[in-house]
Design a protein around this motif. Structure first.
Motif: not given
Length: 595
Positions: A557-572
């Motif tokens: 479960y990696p993060k995108t280049q902007k450091g977000q998790c697209l599955m969870q929509n984290a951070p929030s």
RNA sequence: GGGGGCGUAGCUCAAUUGGCUAGAGCAUCGGAUUGUCGAUCCGAAGGUUGCGGGUUCGACCCCCGUCGCCCUCGCCA
């Protein structure tokens, strides 16, 4: 209802099982309706098995139920294993000689039409894959990546255990110590206004394990760094971490070589030659222009500064007179490169900081090309000789300040190695880069630790510590494989006096030292043994063994280049009450700054 | 923070110099089909061209802004 629990996986059945009655559980990957006969490919992580529903043999109600099935439905099937008719055998598939004739079907779950086809045959963008990671991971490439990751970690653990290492864990929530990588911070509810940091590595704790007598520690651990991402960098990543007591460089390297070799043997069936060769940092920089060179091809950097010094060509002579160097590489058979290709390469080296790229073609026993007119014939002959060029070769030169020249030309070498396919694929040549400088020049010319501040200087260089710190070499070593830095480590400082001197060189005040590392220095007062260790990047290791070019594909479960998790929509964001509990007030920049 | 690439149907992509009803393959749905296996054949449905503004008779295309994904420099001891 779930009564038909599997007796076999979808990859298990073979011709020898013909006649058996079995239960299979899995996902419907494909459904082929021939009007009469209906085929279902049933998939789990072990493989695929064809299930067949035949009119005449399959009861009416069962056939009706089977017709409902769609992609990604989860089913349990009871059926009898049959050898396929000879003409229907599927070659190249392990279960291709058999099929399961359905007797009973349980639909365990239905599925919406998935956002992309769950098969390795279609390309899907990273964005969609990350959003629906659980579907991406159902596909064969990710299944293979995850299984290989597991096997690599298992082989590493096995070796560590065999060598007597203890698997001990260390805290994730630790003290914030600025300097080095930026920390993720975690507010403490119980201590208002105070923060933990997420560990960027277990460094200090593993050293204190040694003070504690936990000789030979290892861990497969998560590390956290709040820095920008790259194809091979994620904000949280995994390390093979180890530390040992009463050792020198060779002991640590031998332990790592044992583990790495075990991984190669168990995962790829490859026997690595041990011990791994060593190359000094100075040699790596001189010959390859990189501290993690890919040595699977030659094309070494050649220093032609001596020839350039007296050259009529001002680009060369001025680089030398202003304290720079001139280096070149010889591209065997590169003489056929087009002007456009050369221009692209020029753009490339400029992107790496060089002022330009000088090129000369080896032809007719001398050197030609548009720059050739700037040289005297005997200079061209000398260059040709020094570079070892043959007719048909292409020579590239960069004239610049020493550091920039190496980086630009080293970058060009790597670029050409890939572009011209000079790299022998499927070869593994791990080696150690040793004798790193202890410090490098930081901003304002202040020395800063190149590895980290606990790295021991070489004893024979200790005399220069205060006077010429940049000359001091460290007892540090990096493990390099195929142009990738797999990891690095060092023999640590175990004496408080030396540690104090090193911290002073990088400009830390006594009070800073107390605040940041006081507990560490205190520990050294109670009998710290000589010790050293290393940390290897697990994600890079897996990526390398699988021949991939991003660690995202080997992290579940990696993060995108902007450091977000697209599955969870984290951070929030969090609700005000949570902020209140933490005594935190947000101070956000204005939403829009328009003039 | 800087540089670059990309963003069009559920997915992957196309659309000539700014011009006609924005197309294709796959997926989906319906029909046909008794040995396929990335099935096949026939048909249907599917679009705020990321979003907001502008230029223009006319914008998927040009301009400005913005968001997202990727590569990269800085950064990552």
């Amino acid at each position: 209802m779930f009564t038909l629990k599997r007796t076999h996986t979808c990859g298990a059945l073979r011709a020898a099982d013909a006649g058996a009655t079995v239960n299979l559980n899995g996902w419907v990957e494909a459904r082929r309706d021939h009007g009469g006969v209906l085929f279902i490919d049933l998939r789990d992580r072990y493989g695929k098995t064809q299930v067949v529903f035949k009119p005449g043999q399959t009861s009416g109600p069962l056939m009706e139920q089977a017709m409902l099935l769609r992609a990604e439905w989860v089913v349990a099937i009871r059926g009898s294993v049959r050898a396929r008719p000879a003409e229907a055998v599927k070659k190249g598939v392990e279960t291709g000689e058999i099929e399961v004739e359905a007797l009973q079907l349980e639909i365990l779950n239905e599925s919406k039409v998935p956002p992309f086809e769950v098969t390795e045959h279609v390309d899907v963008s990273d964005e969609i894959r990350l959003k629906y990671r659980y579907l991406d991971m159902r596909r064969k490439p990710m299944q293979r990546n995850m299984m290989t990751r597991h096997r690599i970690i298992a082989a590493f653990r096995e070796s560590m255990d065999q060598q007597g290492f203890l698997d001990l864990d260390t805290p994730i929530l630790i003290k914030n110590t600025p300097g080095g990588a930026r920390n993720f911070l975690v507010p403490s509810r119980l201590h208002e206004g105070q923060f933990f940091a997420l560990a960027e590595s277990p460094q200090i704790f593993k050293q204190l394990f040694q003070v504690a007598g936990m000789d030979r520690y290892f861990q497969v651990c998560k590390c956290f760094r709040d820095e920008d991402l790259r194809a091979d960098r994620q904000p949280e990543f995994t390390q093979f971490d180890l530390e040992m007591s009463f050792v020198d460089e060779g002991d640590v390297q031998a332990a790592v070589e044992h583990a790495v070799s075990n991984v190669f043997k168990k995962v790829l069936g490859v026997e690595l030659k041990r011990p791994f060769p060593k190359m000094t940092y100075a040699e790596a920089m001189d010959k390859y222009g990189s501290d993690k060179p890919d040595i699977r091809f030659g094309m070494h950097l050649v220093d032609v500064s001596e020839l350039a010094k007296a050259s009529a060509f001002r680009v060369f002579s001025e680089a030398i007179s202003t304290g720079g160097v001139v280096k070149g590489i010889c591209v065997a058979g590169g003489g056929t490169m087009s002007r456009k290709e050369i221009d692209d390469l020029t753009t490339y080296v400029k992107g790496n900081g060089a002022k330009g790229l000088v090129w000369l073609k080896a032809e007719a026993g001398s050197l030609g090309g548009s720059s050739a007119k700037n040289f005297k014939p005997e200079e061209l002959a000398a260059l040709r000789e020094k570079m070892g060029a043959k007719d048909g070769d292409m020579l590239f030169f960069v004239a610049d300040e020493r550091g920039r020249c190496k980086v630009a030309l080293g970058g060009l070498r790597t670029h050409l190695g890939a572009k011209l396919k000079l790299i022998k694929e499927g070869t593994w040549e791990p080696f150690w880069v040793v004798e790193f400088p202890m410090f490098e020049e930081g901003p304002e010319g202040k020395p800063q630790a190149k590895h980290h501040v606990f790295t021991s200087p070489k004893p024979e260089d200790l005399q220069f510590l205060e006077t010429e710190p940049l000359k001091v070499r460290a007892r540090a070593y990096d493990l390099v494989l195929n142009g990738v830095e797999l990891g690095g480590g060092s023999i640590r400082i175990h004496r408080k006096d030396v540690q104090g001197r090193v911290l002073a060189v990088i400009g830390l005040q006594e009070s800073d030292i107390r605040e940041k590392f006081g507990f560490m220095l205190d520990a050294f007062d109670f009998g710290a043994p000589p010790h050293g260790g290393i940390a290897l990047g697990v994600d890079r290791f897996v990526m390398l063994l699988l021949g991939l070019d991003t660690i995202r594909d080997v992290i579940p479960y990696p993060k995108t280049q902007k450091g977000q998790c697209l599955m969870q929509n984290a951070p929030s964001g969090i609700i005000p009450r949570q902020l209140d509990e933490l005594h935190i007030a947000l101070k956000l920049p204005p939403l829009e700054k328009k003039t």
